[in-house]
Enzyme design. Sequence first.
Site, PDB file in Angstrom:
ATOM      1  N   GLY A 220       2.572  15.145 -25.318  1.00  0.00           N
ATOM      2  CA  GLY A 220       1.140  14.916 -25.155  1.00  0.00           C
ATOM      3  C   GLY A 220       0.685  13.584 -25.708  1.00  0.00           C
ATOM      4  O   GLY A 220       1.122  13.167 -26.773  1.00  0.00           O
ATOM      5  N   SER A 221      -0.184  12.891 -25.000  1.00  0.00           N
ATOM      6  CA  SER A 221      -0.570  11.550 -25.401  1.00  0.00           C
ATOM      7  C   SER A 221      -1.784  11.087 -24.614  1.00  0.00           C
ATOM      8  O   SER A 221      -2.425  11.871 -23.923  1.00  0.00           O
ATOM      9  CB  SER A 221       0.611  10.596 -25.204  1.00  0.00           C
ATOM     10  OG  SER A 221       1.257  10.862 -23.977  1.00  0.00           O
ATOM     11  N   ARG A 222      -2.067   9.772 -24.682  1.00  0.00           N
ATOM     12  CA  ARG A 222      -3.301   9.248 -24.098  1.00  0.00           C
ATOM     13  C   ARG A 222      -3.105   7.800 -23.665  1.00  0.00           C
ATOM     14  O   ARG A 222      -2.323   7.054 -24.268  1.00  0.00           O
ATOM     15  CB  ARG A 222      -4.399   9.365 -25.154  1.00  0.00           C
ATOM     16  CG  ARG A 222      -5.677   8.613 -24.889  1.00  0.00           C
ATOM     17  CD  ARG A 222      -6.634   8.897 -26.033  1.00  0.00           C
ATOM     18  NE  ARG A 222      -7.653   7.869 -26.177  1.00  0.00           N
ATOM     19  CZ  ARG A 222      -8.563   7.847 -27.147  1.00  0.00           C
ATOM     20  NH1 ARG A 222      -8.558   8.796 -28.050  1.00  0.00           N
ATOM     21  NH2 ARG A 222      -9.453   6.883 -27.214  1.00  0.00           N
TER      22      ARG A 222
END
Length: 251
Positions: A220-222
């Site tokens: 999960g990241s952005r």
Amino acid sequence: MYLCRELWSYNNQTIPLYMGKRLRKLSKKIKLHREGTHTLVIGGVAVALLNMLLFEMSYHYQWTLIPFYIVLAITGTLYLVVLNFFRCPPRHFEEDTTGVVVAPADGKIVCIEEVEEKEFFHDRRIMVSIFMSVTNVHANWVPVDGTVKYTRHHDGNFHRAWLPKASEENERATTVITTPQGTDILVRQIAGAVARRIVTYTQVGDVCDIDDHLGFIKLGSRVDTYLPLGTKVLVKMDQRTTGNETILAKL
């Protein structure tokens, strides 16, 4: 396909042949990212050896096979989750790319706001943030045609990726691309609470196009995209994006 052709000739129907075409189309869409090769090979071997060992022990000691089936189901499911994480469908932007900014990642729009960009521009910019969950494709695409002007990797913390402070405090990689019209666009890959590795392929001086891969973020990241003030943003909060397909903005 051999089986499908045989069924077609035997029953004189086109349904099995159609199913074969569907399977061929599906196989073209199922691509795995090179970043997952090592993990998938090692994981596959480990899962296979573990289950083979458990099966042999069950057979040798005449145990019930229930534990074997339970472990097989658990390890098989986990492996499929990892396999799904490293998928990388081939995508091609079919529209005119002039003045267009496309989404660099799959995910959900979690922020659209005017902020002070402190690393490169040192002025006000429109920031559009895309949050990627563990179920999203984690390949990142170049959002504009142009030439890479700046790249830098920063070590940092691992706050939850959707928090505002993650953009400046988390581990991150920044890339600035100058479009053919002379506009600088900044893309920042940000690690999250679980993600621990950011891969960036671009280097200063590279000529890149929409459709090119920018990099990959594990788990999960952005990804934040910084746009000049006055840019027409075409997405809204909580909108789902598809990397290299959804148009974020028009310059």
